[in-house]
Scaffold this motif. Sequence first.
Motif, mmCIF file in Angstrom:
data_model
loop_
_atom_site.group_PDB
_atom_site.id
_atom_site.type_symbol
_atom_site.label_atom_id
_atom_site.label_comp_id
_atom_site.label_asym_id
_atom_site.label_seq_id
_atom_site.Cartn_x
_atom_site.Cartn_y
_atom_site.Cartn_z
ATOM 1 N N ILE A 198 -7.425 11.959 15.455
ATOM 2 C CA ILE A 198 -6.962 11.864 14.070
ATOM 3 C C ILE A 198 -5.997 13.020 13.815
ATOM 4 C CG2 ILE A 198 -7.624 11.865 11.636
ATOM 5 C CD1 ILE A 198 -10.447 10.979 12.527
ATOM 6 N N VAL A 199 -4.792 12.693 13.356
ATOM 7 C CA VAL A 199 -3.805 13.712 13.007
ATOM 8 C C VAL A 199 -3.539 13.601 11.509
ATOM 9 C CG1 VAL A 199 -1.479 14.599 13.387
ATOM 10 C CG2 VAL A 199 -2.768 13.627 15.309
ATOM 11 N N ASP A 200 -3.952 14.616 10.767
ATOM 12 C CA ASP A 200 -3.834 14.600 9.303
ATOM 13 C C ASP A 200 -3.920 16.041 8.823
ATOM 14 O OD1 ASP A 200 -3.959 14.113 6.588
ATOM 15 O OD2 ASP A 200 -5.504 12.573 6.724
ATOM 16 N N ASP A 201 -3.122 16.383 7.816
ATOM 17 C CA ASP A 201 -3.169 17.761 7.303
ATOM 18 C C ASP A 201 -4.140 17.920 6.137
ATOM 19 O OD1 ASP A 201 -1.804 16.422 5.352
ATOM 20 O OD2 ASP A 201 0.045 17.600 5.492
ATOM 21 N N ASP A 202 -4.935 16.883 5.881
ATOM 22 C CA ASP A 202 -5.917 16.942 4.795
ATOM 23 C C ASP A 202 -7.319 16.833 5.390
ATOM 24 O OD1 ASP A 202 -6.682 16.855 1.928
ATOM 25 O OD2 ASP A 202 -7.363 14.835 2.435
ATOM 26 N N ASN A 203 -8.047 17.945 5.396
ATOM 27 C CA ASN A 203 -9.370 17.965 6.040
ATOM 28 C C ASN A 203 -10.372 16.991 5.436
ATOM 29 O OD1 ASN A 203 -8.841 19.828 8.108
ATOM 30 N ND2 ASN A 203 -9.143 21.569 6.732
ATOM 31 N N PRO A 204 -10.438 16.841 4.100
ATOM 32 C CA PRO A 204 -11.366 15.845 3.547
ATOM 33 C C PRO A 204 -11.074 14.433 4.047
ATOM 34 C CG PRO A 204 -10.688 17.383 1.840
ATOM 35 C CD PRO A 204 -9.829 17.661 3.029
ATOM 36 N N SER A 205 -9.799 14.094 4.207
ATOM 37 C CA SER A 205 -9.439 12.768 4.715
ATOM 38 C C SER A 205 -9.880 12.602 6.158
ATOM 39 C CB SER A 205 -7.930 12.538 4.595
ATOM 40 O OG SER A 205 -7.521 12.479 3.252
ATOM 41 N N ILE A 206 -9.742 13.661 6.949
ATOM 42 C CA ILE A 206 -10.205 13.614 8.342
ATOM 43 C C ILE A 206 -11.708 13.369 8.383
ATOM 44 C CG2 ILE A 206 -10.604 14.998 10.413
ATOM 45 C CD1 ILE A 206 -7.915 16.306 9.991
ATOM 46 N N LEU A 209 -5.065 6.246 17.958
ATOM 47 C CA LEU A 209 -4.579 7.392 17.186
ATOM 48 C C LEU A 209 -4.437 6.990 15.720
ATOM 49 C CD1 LEU A 209 -3.223 10.205 16.814
ATOM 50 C CD2 LEU A 209 -1.046 9.115 17.420
ATOM 51 N N PHE A 210 -5.132 7.715 14.856
ATOM 52 C CA PHE A 210 -4.948 7.552 13.413
ATOM 53 C C PHE A 210 -4.003 8.668 12.968
ATOM 54 C CE2 PHE A 210 -8.798 5.159 14.052
ATOM 55 C CZ PHE A 210 -8.693 4.112 13.136
ATOM 56 N N LEU A 211 -2.860 8.269 12.446
ATOM 57 C CA LEU A 211 -1.777 9.213 12.176
ATOM 58 C C LEU A 211 -1.376 9.165 10.705
ATOM 59 C CD1 LEU A 211 0.438 11.160 13.226
ATOM 60 C CD2 LEU A 211 1.795 9.134 13.806
ATOM 61 N N ASP A 212 -1.525 10.312 10.045
ATOM 62 C CA ASP A 212 -1.083 10.407 8.655
ATOM 63 C C ASP A 212 0.447 10.354 8.618
ATOM 64 O OD1 ASP A 212 -1.069 10.767 5.928
ATOM 65 O OD2 ASP A 212 -1.327 12.938 6.026
ATOM 66 N N VAL A 213 0.998 9.742 7.584
ATOM 67 C CA VAL A 213 2.450 9.599 7.501
ATOM 68 C C VAL A 213 3.113 10.886 7.031
ATOM 69 C CG1 VAL A 213 4.332 8.307 6.443
ATOM 70 C CG2 VAL A 213 2.264 7.120 7.145
#
Length: 253
Positions: A9-17, A54-58
Amino acid sequence: MENRIDTVIVDDDNPSIRLLADRLKAYPDVRVVATAGNGEEGWNTVLRYKPDLLFLDVELSDTSGLEFLSSLDRHIDWDMKVVFYTSYEKYLLPALRLQAFDYLLKPVSDSELSLIMDRYYLLRDESRRMVVPPSIPSPSPMQSILITTITNDKLIVRAENIGFFKYDSERKLWKVILNNLQHFILKHQTTADTILNYAPEFIQIHKSYIININYLYMISENSCTLLPPFNKVSELRVSKVYKKKLLDRFYDL
């Protein structure tokens, strides 16, 4: 584990991860091997772990997920499916044009995630493309129909390969779900009447659902169950407005 699905998981928001990782616990063979909080970290993580999924945040803090995938693409020498997920629908078309495996809106919906994972399992295991077991009669042959997607692609699909249509009230768009569990978002001008005119086997059961009557297995109070591969879909509600007509059609089969 042979069938383990290594996931990043690539995301800059920890709660979303944390939320997505928690939702993925419903799938025992999915293992979140690593997470990353920005594009640079994500790049190294993906190349290190070579995940299956891969889950990728936009929108990342140092780049966009679209740019991330474009630059990473030439370095990928293994089979990896990419699911873009974001709070913003505006990225849907660019994601589809990058041939992303799928697209998931935040906050993560269990039903949408289930469709994505079911589709992943089917594509991973070619043997599961046998849609209807021999003990279950196949739906009767029907004509082919032309469907236009939100990206203006033209698809010719046999009606017998369509399980149901679902309306997304937030996006105000209809989605078609096929019997290989692929799903396509239809063009904005598509209405319930448009779908019902595709073939006589399509019947509306709720303002948000139109099913293929040939897949209908059971009607129980305010819901219905379909034949495989849609037998695990539990969201198909039946409203009072459409129930009598549905029952009449069902008993006429």
